[in-house]
Design an enzyme around this catalytic site. Sequence first.
Site, PDB file in Angstrom:
ATOM      1  N   LYS A 115       0.729  -0.985  -0.021  1.00 58.53           N
ATOM      2  CA  LYS A 115       0.136   0.414   0.218  1.00 58.53           C
ATOM      3  C   LYS A 115       1.138   1.116   0.197  1.00 58.53           C
ATOM      4  CE  LYS A 115      -4.248  -1.643   1.444  1.00 58.53           C
ATOM      5  NZ  LYS A 115      -5.267  -1.635   2.534  1.00 58.53           N
ATOM      6  N   LYS A 197      -6.696 -12.350  -8.584  1.00 63.45           N
ATOM      7  CA  LYS A 197      -7.694 -12.186  -7.472  1.00 63.45           C
ATOM      8  C   LYS A 197      -8.994 -11.556  -8.071  1.00 63.45           C
ATOM      9  CE  LYS A 197      -9.412 -11.856  -2.717  1.00 63.45           C
ATOM     10  NZ  LYS A 197      -8.641 -11.259  -1.714  1.00 63.45           N
ATOM     11  N   LYS A 200     -11.420  -5.529  -6.506  1.00 64.76           N
ATOM     12  CA  LYS A 200     -12.633  -4.255  -6.535  1.00 64.76           C
ATOM     13  C   LYS A 200     -11.950  -2.919  -7.051  1.00 64.76           C
ATOM     14  CE  LYS A 200     -13.205  -4.484  -1.727  1.00 64.76           C
ATOM     15  NZ  LYS A 200     -13.481  -4.236  -0.264  1.00 64.76           N
TER      16      LYS A 200
END
Length: 334
Positions: A115, A197, A200
Amino acid sequence: MINDKKVLFSAMQSTGTLTLGNYLGALKNWVNLSDDYECFYSIADMHSITVRQDPATLRKRARALLILYIAAGIDPQKNCLYYQSQVSGHAELAWILNCFTYMGEMSRMTQFKDKSAKHADNINVGLFTYPVLMAADILLYQTDVVPVGIDQMQHLEICRDIAMRFNNVYGDVFTIPEAYIGKAGAKIMSLQDPVKKMSKSDDNPNGSIYLMDDPDTIIRKCKKAVTDSEGCVLYRDEQPGVKNLIDIYRSCNDLTVEQVVKEFDGKGYGDFKMAVGESVVSVLKPLQDRVAELEKDKAYIDGIIKENTEKATYFANKTLRKVQRKVGFPDRIR
Ligand code: TRP
């Protein structure tokens, strides 16, 4: 233990638009756990602000997620569904646990590294101490089990470390949580890049099926799904696209891999993709209808939020008061 049941805790962030992956991988499997566990399902809105958010959108999405929990079949009378930001014990315990967590431990977290690379202009201290807030979420309810995906496993490990460290100093204050090993939810991959994966935050909207996609969009995305030139519906690592579609189909219909492979023996990808699309629609359409119904009933939803926040606060404060006493904060005058 609460009411003779073990405690289960999990949470989701209300950031982004939830996908079929979130539903089949997590939400769908949360539904029946309340038979065996006392379940707390939180909406981790405090975690969300570690990344800049538009306030109105954040608020709207948090409520939408709570409604989705209920629409998915999680009974709000039997399970505690609440916003993390409305139970102040999360922040209070997180502070105390911060003082029992080392800089080195946090710097090693892979999610922090990922992140910070992604949000290089906003590497805030909240992002750094994110796992400590997660530990507080879990430990506040004396949680026995936590259903988590692989990506959150490292955070659960650190939560256990912090809890054991605290217990070593102050005696048995926290229950040491374990990963929930139950019927594992299927890990759903991107339709466009089936080794990644389904996410979103995927840049390619055709890679993900969003929970609120309309039937035509769902069918179109399934038809466009990347497969291979093998031409047979088999569950093998060499055919990641087909494997993923089998996973979607079997989770939607509660079938085994073998049953799906048998059903599509000798059939082409066209038929198979169509069938996958239709079964996704048959799962998501009723879910969307229930969401629409619930959204209309403001008083009902507000009532649930109020009751469940009180319930969560009651259990959270029990742990928090004990912890505050252990570390030496003054007793409260009543
Ligand atoms: N960080 C988790 C996620 O983004 C959500 C979360 C917050 C959570 N607190 C938790 C999950 C405690 C399990 C337990 O997926």
